[in-house]
Structure formats: structure tokens, C-alpha cells
Design a protein around this motif. Sequence first.
Motif, short mmCIF file in Angstrom:
data_model
loop_
_atom_site.label_atom_id
_atom_site.label_comp_id
_atom_site.label_asym_id
_atom_site.label_seq_id
_atom_site.Cartn_x
_atom_site.Cartn_y
_atom_site.Cartn_z
N ARG A 131 22.66 -29.43 25.05
CA ARG A 131 24.03 -28.91 24.96
C ARG A 131 25.05 -30.05 25.00
O ARG A 131 26.16 -29.91 24.48
N ASN A 132 24.68 -31.17 25.61
CA ASN A 132 25.61 -32.30 25.72
C ASN A 132 25.65 -33.15 24.46
O ASN A 132 26.68 -33.76 24.15
N ASN A 133 24.52 -33.20 23.75
CA ASN A 133 24.43 -34.05 22.56
C ASN A 133 23.42 -33.45 21.59
O ASN A 133 22.22 -33.48 21.84
N SER A 134 23.92 -32.91 20.48
CA SER A 134 23.04 -32.22 19.53
C SER A 134 22.06 -33.15 18.83
O SER A 134 21.14 -32.70 18.16
N ALA A 135 22.25 -34.48 18.99
CA ALA A 135 21.32 -35.44 18.39
C ALA A 135 20.04 -35.54 19.23
O ALA A 135 19.04 -36.08 18.76
N HIS A 136 20.08 -35.04 20.45
CA HIS A 136 18.91 -35.05 21.32
C HIS A 136 18.12 -33.76 21.06
O HIS A 136 18.49 -32.68 21.53
N VAL A 137 17.06 -33.86 20.27
CA VAL A 137 16.28 -32.69 19.87
C VAL A 137 14.83 -32.83 20.35
O VAL A 137 14.22 -33.88 20.20
N PHE A 138 14.32 -31.75 20.91
CA PHE A 138 12.94 -31.73 21.41
C PHE A 138 12.21 -30.55 20.77
O PHE A 138 12.81 -29.74 20.06
N HIS A 139 10.91 -30.48 21.03
CA HIS A 139 10.12 -29.36 20.53
C HIS A 139 9.12 -28.96 21.61
O HIS A 139 8.47 -29.82 22.19
N VAL A 140 9.02 -27.66 21.85
CA VAL A 140 8.18 -27.19 22.95
C VAL A 140 6.71 -27.57 22.78
O VAL A 140 5.98 -27.71 23.76
N THR A 141 6.28 -27.78 21.54
CA THR A 141 4.89 -28.13 21.28
C THR A 141 4.71 -29.59 20.88
O THR A 141 3.87 -30.30 21.44
N TYR A 142 5.50 -30.05 19.91
CA TYR A 142 5.28 -31.36 19.31
C TYR A 142 5.95 -32.52 20.05
O TYR A 142 5.46 -33.64 20.02
N SER A 143 7.09 -32.27 20.67
CA SER A 143 7.77 -33.33 21.43
C SER A 143 8.51 -32.72 22.61
O SER A 143 9.74 -32.70 22.65
N PRO A 144 7.76 -32.19 23.58
CA PRO A 144 8.39 -31.51 24.72
C PRO A 144 9.13 -32.47 25.65
O PRO A 144 8.79 -33.65 25.74
N ALA A 145 10.15 -31.94 26.31
CA ALA A 145 10.88 -32.71 27.31
C ALA A 145 9.97 -32.90 28.53
O ALA A 145 9.06 -32.10 28.77
N LYS A 146 10.22 -33.95 29.28
CA LYS A 146 9.40 -34.22 30.45
C LYS A 146 9.52 -33.10 31.48
O LYS A 146 8.55 -32.72 32.12
N ALA A 147 10.77 -32.60 31.62
CA ALA A 147 11.00 -31.45 32.51
C ALA A 147 11.50 -30.30 31.65
O ALA A 147 12.43 -30.46 30.86
#
Length: 221
Positions: A131-147
Motif C-alpha cells: 500500500r505504501n509503494n505499488s512498485a513493491h510486488v510479491f506473490h503468495v506462491t512464486y515470491s512470497p513476503a518473509k512475513a
Amino acid sequence: MRIVLVGPPGAGKGTQAAFLAKNLSIPHISTGDLFRANISQGTELGKQAKAYMDAGNLVPDEVTIGMAKDRMSQPDAVGGFLLDGFPRNVGQAEALDEMLKGEGVQLDAVLDLEVPEDEVVKRIAGRRVCRNNSAHVFHVTYSPAKAEGVCDECGGELYQRDDDSEETVRKRLEVYHTQTEPIIDYYRSQGLVVTISALGKVTDVTARAMEALQVDKAAQA
């Protein structure tokens, strides 16, 4: 080479277009870039497009075609180009053929990126954006966030955009099947379609595409 890139939402067209255009030394011409450029520059076509968009309406084919024609007439596109997002329907494909015919040139290939529908849904519906920066994109399967639910970069909240919901993705796929997919048969009748799997690593898909395009180029030599 003059190439049209097609494939469903989530096939990775933008990513592949950038790599292929660089490898082939031709400009990547995307519909999104055309609209943004014409609107920001205040061109007549840009003004027309903005009026339709502001009213919540689809931009007519003739406006999109006009933008594409202008862009393809630029010096860097004389020797070739890669079209991404255009043509979007058979009417636009026919207009493109007439446009190129008038210039005495033709398409070399239509690269069809094939991805199973369930994989498309998985790719798009699994995206999470900060929500703070739309350039920060993750994926629940392929590139999940650490938390879970927390951006690795800034600690902001991760959320699923409305247009990434499974329901919306399936609606976008319906539009693709109805409006855009028919151009594959249109171009297949001209012997231009090269279909490759868009599954796997980005670099593997690019290598697959380059190999297929070289084969196609050699076949037409």
C-alpha cells in the motif's frame, strides 16, 4: 523483424516483449505506452482517447489504429517492431494488414504465448502489492513476503488489488477469448503464428521465443 505478440492476461507479454525487442534490436510498441505518450504530449489522438477514457468508455479502434500508425512511421520502427497489445481484435488486425500493405511490408511472425487458464488465474490472483509503494510486488506462491501480509522493503501492508481478484481475472480471460483470441486464427490462416509455452523461467521463455522466431524467419527466407 515485424512481430505481433499475443497471449492471455498474465502470460508475461510485457516482460517478454522487453527482452525480445532488446535481443532483436527493434522497438517495443505497447498499447499502454502509446496511450500514455499521446495523452501526455497532448496530441489530437491523445485528446480524443482521454475524452473517451474520462467518460468511462472504450477508446474506438480508429483512435488506437491512428496512434499505432503514427508510432510505426517513426524512424526507429522503419526496420521492424514488436507490437504488444495491438491488434486487439480482428478489425484492428485487418487495419494493420492494410497499413503495412500501403508501406510495401508485411508481418514476419505472430508470437503466441500459451499459458493454461488455471495458471493465469494463479499468477494474477496471487499477486500482492504494498500500500505504501505499488512498485513493491510479491506473490503468495512464486515470491512470497518473509512475513505474511507485510512488505519486505518498507513494512507496509500487502493487499490484493481489485483487478487481481480471481473473479476479475476470469472476466478478463472471457474478454480475451471473445475479442483477442480470434486474431490467432486470422493470422494462422496466413501462416504467421508461432506458438510457444510461456511456462517456466523468464529467461527460458525468451530463449524458446528466440529459437521459434529464428526458425520462422528462416522458413520465410
